[in-house]
Design an enzyme around this catalytic site. Structure first.
Site, PDB file in Angstrom:
ATOM      1  N   GLU A   1       0.816  -1.216   0.000  1.00  0.00           N
ATOM      2  CA  GLU A   1       0.000   0.000   0.000  1.00  0.00           C
ATOM      3  C   GLU A   1       0.844   1.257   0.000  1.00  0.00           C
ATOM      4  O   GLU A   1       1.902   1.293   0.625  1.00  0.00           O
ATOM      5  CB  GLU A   1      -0.820   0.062   1.283  1.00  0.00           C
ATOM      6  CG  GLU A   1      -1.699  -1.111   1.489  1.00  0.00           C
ATOM      7  CD  GLU A   1      -2.345  -1.052   2.856  1.00  0.00           C
ATOM      8  OE1 GLU A   1      -3.174  -1.909   3.130  1.00  0.00           O
ATOM      9  OE2 GLU A   1      -1.998  -0.147   3.643  1.00  0.00           O
TER      10      GLU A   1
ATOM     11  N   CYS B   1       3.027   8.135   2.130  1.00  0.00           N
ATOM     12  CA  CYS B   1       3.365   7.090   3.095  1.00  0.00           C
ATOM     13  C   CYS B   1       3.630   5.814   2.303  1.00  0.00           C
ATOM     14  O   CYS B   1       2.739   5.313   1.619  1.00  0.00           O
ATOM     15  CB  CYS B   1       2.180   6.925   4.046  1.00  0.00           C
ATOM     16  SG  CYS B   1       2.396   5.582   5.214  1.00  0.00           S
TER      17      CYS B   1
ATOM     18  N   CYS C   1       4.575  -7.853   7.485  1.00  0.00           N
ATOM     19  CA  CYS C   1       5.579  -7.453   8.473  1.00  0.00           C
ATOM     20  C   CYS C   1       5.771  -8.586   9.476  1.00  0.00           C
ATOM     21  O   CYS C   1       4.814  -9.242   9.864  1.00  0.00           O
ATOM     22  CB  CYS C   1       5.151  -6.183   9.202  1.00  0.00           C
ATOM     23  SG  CYS C   1       6.385  -5.610  10.403  1.00  0.00           S
TER      24      CYS C   1
ATOM     25  N   CYS D   1       2.952  -6.666  15.762  1.00  0.00           N
ATOM     26  CA  CYS D   1       2.255  -5.782  16.702  1.00  0.00           C
ATOM     27  C   CYS D   1       0.754  -6.086  16.592  1.00  0.00           C
ATOM     28  O   CYS D   1       0.210  -6.103  15.481  1.00  0.00           O
ATOM     29  CB  CYS D   1       2.532  -4.318  16.377  1.00  0.00           C
ATOM     30  SG  CYS D   1       4.301  -3.957  16.334  1.00  0.00           S
TER      31      CYS D   1
ATOM     32  N   CYS E   1      -1.910  -3.795  14.741  1.00  0.00           N
ATOM     33  CA  CYS E   1      -1.562  -3.329  13.392  1.00  0.00           C
ATOM     34  C   CYS E   1      -2.044  -4.312  12.333  1.00  0.00           C
ATOM     35  O   CYS E   1      -1.771  -5.519  12.414  1.00  0.00           O
ATOM     36  CB  CYS E   1      -0.047  -3.170  13.307  1.00  0.00           C
ATOM     37  SG  CYS E   1       0.552  -2.895  11.624  1.00  0.00           S
TER      38      CYS E   1
ATOM     39  N   GLY F   1       5.273  -2.794   6.705  1.00  0.00           N
ATOM     40  CA  GLY F   1       6.625  -3.298   6.922  1.00  0.00           C
ATOM     41  C   GLY F   1       7.447  -2.510   7.914  1.00  0.00           C
ATOM     42  O   GLY F   1       7.094  -1.401   8.299  1.00  0.00           O
ATOM     43  N   GLU F   2       8.552  -3.135   8.335  1.00  0.00           N
ATOM     44  CA  GLU F   2       9.469  -2.516   9.283  1.00  0.00           C
ATOM     45  C   GLU F   2      10.743  -2.117   8.505  1.00  0.00           C
ATOM     46  O   GLU F   2      11.532  -2.985   8.109  1.00  0.00           O
ATOM     47  CB  GLU F   2       9.770  -3.516  10.418  1.00  0.00           C
ATOM     48  CG  GLU F   2      10.947  -3.185  11.297  1.00  0.00           C
ATOM     49  CD  GLU F   2      10.941  -1.762  11.852  1.00  0.00           C
ATOM     50  OE1 GLU F   2       9.887  -1.239  12.238  1.00  0.00           O
ATOM     51  OE2 GLU F   2      12.041  -1.155  11.878  1.00  0.00           O
TER      52      GLU F   2
ATOM     53  N   SER G   1      10.115   5.379  10.203  1.00  0.00           N
ATOM     54  CA  SER G   1       9.473   4.986  11.453  1.00  0.00           C
ATOM     55  C   SER G   1       9.859   3.549  11.751  1.00  0.00           C
ATOM     56  O   SER G   1       9.714   2.671  10.902  1.00  0.00           O
ATOM     57  CB  SER G   1       7.957   5.123  11.302  1.00  0.00           C
ATOM     58  OG  SER G   1       7.316   4.609  12.444  1.00  0.00           O
TER      59      SER G   1
ATOM     60  N   SER H   1       8.216   3.858  17.269  1.00  0.00           N
ATOM     61  CA  SER H   1       6.882   3.480  17.741  1.00  0.00           C
ATOM     62  C   SER H   1       7.021   2.912  19.148  1.00  0.00           C
ATOM     63  O   SER H   1       7.518   1.811  19.330  1.00  0.00           O
ATOM     64  CB  SER H   1       6.277   2.422  16.807  1.00  0.00           C
ATOM     65  OG  SER H   1       6.189   2.963  15.508  1.00  0.00           O
TER      66      SER H   1
ATOM     67  N   HIS I   1       4.415   3.396  22.167  1.00  0.00           N
ATOM     68  CA  HIS I   1       3.048   2.967  22.529  1.00  0.00           C
ATOM     69  C   HIS I   1       2.829   2.502  23.975  1.00  0.00           C
ATOM     70  O   HIS I   1       1.698   2.464  24.434  1.00  0.00           O
ATOM     71  CB  HIS I   1       2.512   1.891  21.572  1.00  0.00           C
ATOM     72  CG  HIS I   1       2.595   2.249  20.116  1.00  0.00           C
ATOM     73  ND1 HIS I   1       2.207   3.467  19.613  1.00  0.00           N
ATOM     74  CD2 HIS I   1       3.041   1.533  19.033  1.00  0.00           C
ATOM     75  CE1 HIS I   1       2.387   3.490  18.300  1.00  0.00           C
ATOM     76  NE2 HIS I   1       2.903   2.343  17.927  1.00  0.00           N
TER      77      HIS I   1
ATOM     78  N   ASN J   1      -6.389   3.389  15.163  1.00  0.00           N
ATOM     79  CA  ASN J   1      -7.234   3.074  14.028  1.00  0.00           C
ATOM     80  C   ASN J   1      -7.711   1.637  14.262  1.00  0.00           C
ATOM     81  O   ASN J   1      -6.899   0.720  14.168  1.00  0.00           O
ATOM     82  CB  ASN J   1      -6.343   3.113  12.777  1.00  0.00           C
ATOM     83  CG  ASN J   1      -7.017   3.761  11.612  1.00  0.00           C
ATOM     84  OD1 ASN J   1      -8.241   3.719  11.473  1.00  0.00           O
ATOM     85  ND2 ASN J   1      -6.219   4.363  10.773  1.00  0.00           N
TER      86      ASN J   1
ATOM     87  N   CYS K   1      -2.226   1.737   8.434  1.00  0.00           N
ATOM     88  CA  CYS K   1      -1.169   0.830   8.003  1.00  0.00           C
ATOM     89  C   CYS K   1      -1.655  -0.598   7.758  1.00  0.00           C
ATOM     90  O   CYS K   1      -2.101  -1.282   8.664  1.00  0.00           O
ATOM     91  CB  CYS K   1      -0.117   0.869   9.109  1.00  0.00           C
ATOM     92  SG  CYS K   1       1.139  -0.366   9.030  1.00  0.00           S
TER      93      CYS K   1
END
Ligand code: SAH
Ligand code: SF4
Length: 356
Positions: free
Chosen positions: A90, A115, A122, A126, A129, A172-173, A204, A227, A229, A303, A346
């Site tokens: 995406e 973005c 990934c 998480c 996500c 992805g990371e 990020s 990130s 959190h 989200n 994401c």
């Protein structure tokens, strides 16, 4: 091979092998990254045989458009690209400032933030996500990362606009795919090509401490976001499995190393989850941990995704979180959630297509 996978020296070597003069490589590079040509036929400054050779040897298309959705307010657009091996990634365009106003008001700038993804899926898992819920599929090549930016650069060019910022916050990371991600940034940064300023990129990361240090040593001008959190290991572990490998202390000391080395400010990202990590007590603890670090907190209401029960914080709690942090001396911005109606979070659109 995808032509955007080549760096300039490799392209120049290839042209040399073909007994072409050096300036041909420059012409091709400018065609790709300045004129934004998307196919060999557009290189009218090259001979037909050379264009044919390029066509034979390289692919000029990294992916096909699978789905494209605009948000109802018209400010966010999300494209799902299908790679040759059918994997989906995406890219999201977020527009800030009204382009219509901008023509009358030259002091008002329009921002077009893109973005982009660095992996299909990934591996970090998480729980909140959508990409993490898909799992790891594969790394993207440097060319596949670049191609997302070039695609939108072409689209915006047709409207006399440009991409102004690129955030590596799609699927992805980025630090799990370190080499390809940084190669893509370098390629787009090249002043003889796309010439996109390093300061306009933001990476990020979930907090891979060794890569944060490596990135610090490389002394780039690229912005860094972490990130976080949660502020306690056991709680963070419950939503971010990577905490098992890198404890918060280790992540924060890597950030300190980065700040000392580069004198650049770090951004900490915080997805506000109702009743989970949005209380004033947690904000106070967070401020204590971040005290003295040159940083900023970007908080964004969660989200919601199908695979996770958590809910978004309401506006009042979000504001209280921000005020508590700021009273304790840590600057904080509440980001509005954008493109909710097009699943712009994401990995969300890819996740919903894969589930269909
Ligand atoms: N893997 C990197 C970059 C991609 S995720 C990282 O984790 O930083 C980009 C950002 O979106 C991260 O801060 C991530 O924690 C956040 N994010 C992921 N899912 C989200 C959700 N459902 N709601 C709000 N933020 C989310
Ligand atoms: Fe991967 Fe980032 Fe999603 Fe975590 S938040 S699963 S690291 S993309």
């Amino acid at each position: 091979m995808l032509i955007y996978d080549l760096d300039f020296p490799t392209l120049a070597d290839t042209l040399k092998e073909w007994n072409e003069p050096v300036y041909r490589a420059k012409q091709i590079w400018q065609g790709l990254y300045q004129h934004l040509y998307a196919s060999p036929e557009q290189f009218t400054n090259l001979s037909k045989p050379l264009r044919e050779k390029l066509t034979e040897r390289f692919s000029f298309s990294a992916f096909e458009v699978h789905t494209c959705r605009d948000s109802s307010d018209g400010y966010t657009q999300k494209t799902l690209f299908q790679l040759p091996d059918k994997r989906l990634i995406e890219t999201v365009l977020m527009r800030y400032g009204d382009p219509a106003d901008d023509h009358e008001n030259s002091h008002q700038r329009v921002r077009n933030t893109l973005c982009i993804s660095t992996q299909a899926g990934c591996a970090m898992g998480c729980v909140f996500c959508a990409t993490g819920q898909i799992g790891f599929q594969r790394h993207l090549s440097s060319g596949e990362i670049c191609a997302q930016v070039l695609y939108y650069a072409r689209r915006l060019k047709a409207e006399n606009e440009t991409v102004t910022n690129v955030v590596l916050m799609g699927m992805g990371e980025p630090f799990h795919n370190y080499e390809n991600t940084l190669a893509a940034i370098d390629r787009l940064n090249d002043s003889n090509g796309f010439n996109f300023g390093a300061r306009r990129f933001t990476i990020s990361t979930v907090g891979l401490a060794p890569q944060i240090k490596r990135f610090a040593d490389e002394q780039r001008q690229v912005n860094l976001a972490i990130s976080l959190h949660e502020v306690e290991d056991d709680k963070r572990l419950a939503i971010m499995p990577i905490t098992k490998k890198y404890k918060i202390d280790e992540v924060l000391s890597a950030c300190k190393y980065y700040i000392d080395k580069t004198h650049r400010r770090v951004t900490f990202e915080w997805a506000l989850i109702y009743g989970v990590n949005d209380t004033p007590e947690i904000a106070k603890k967070l401020a204590q941990r971040l005290k003295g670090l040159m940083c900023h907190v970007n908080a964004i209401p969660l989200n919601p995704t199908t695979g996770y029960q958590g809910k978004a914080t309401d506006r009042q709690r979000a504001n209280q979180f921000k005020e508590t942090l700021e009273q304790a001396g840590v600057p904080c911005t509440i980001r509005m959630r954008r493109g909710i109606d097009i699943q712009a979070g994401c990995g969300q659109l890819a996740g919903s297509v894969l589930a269909e």
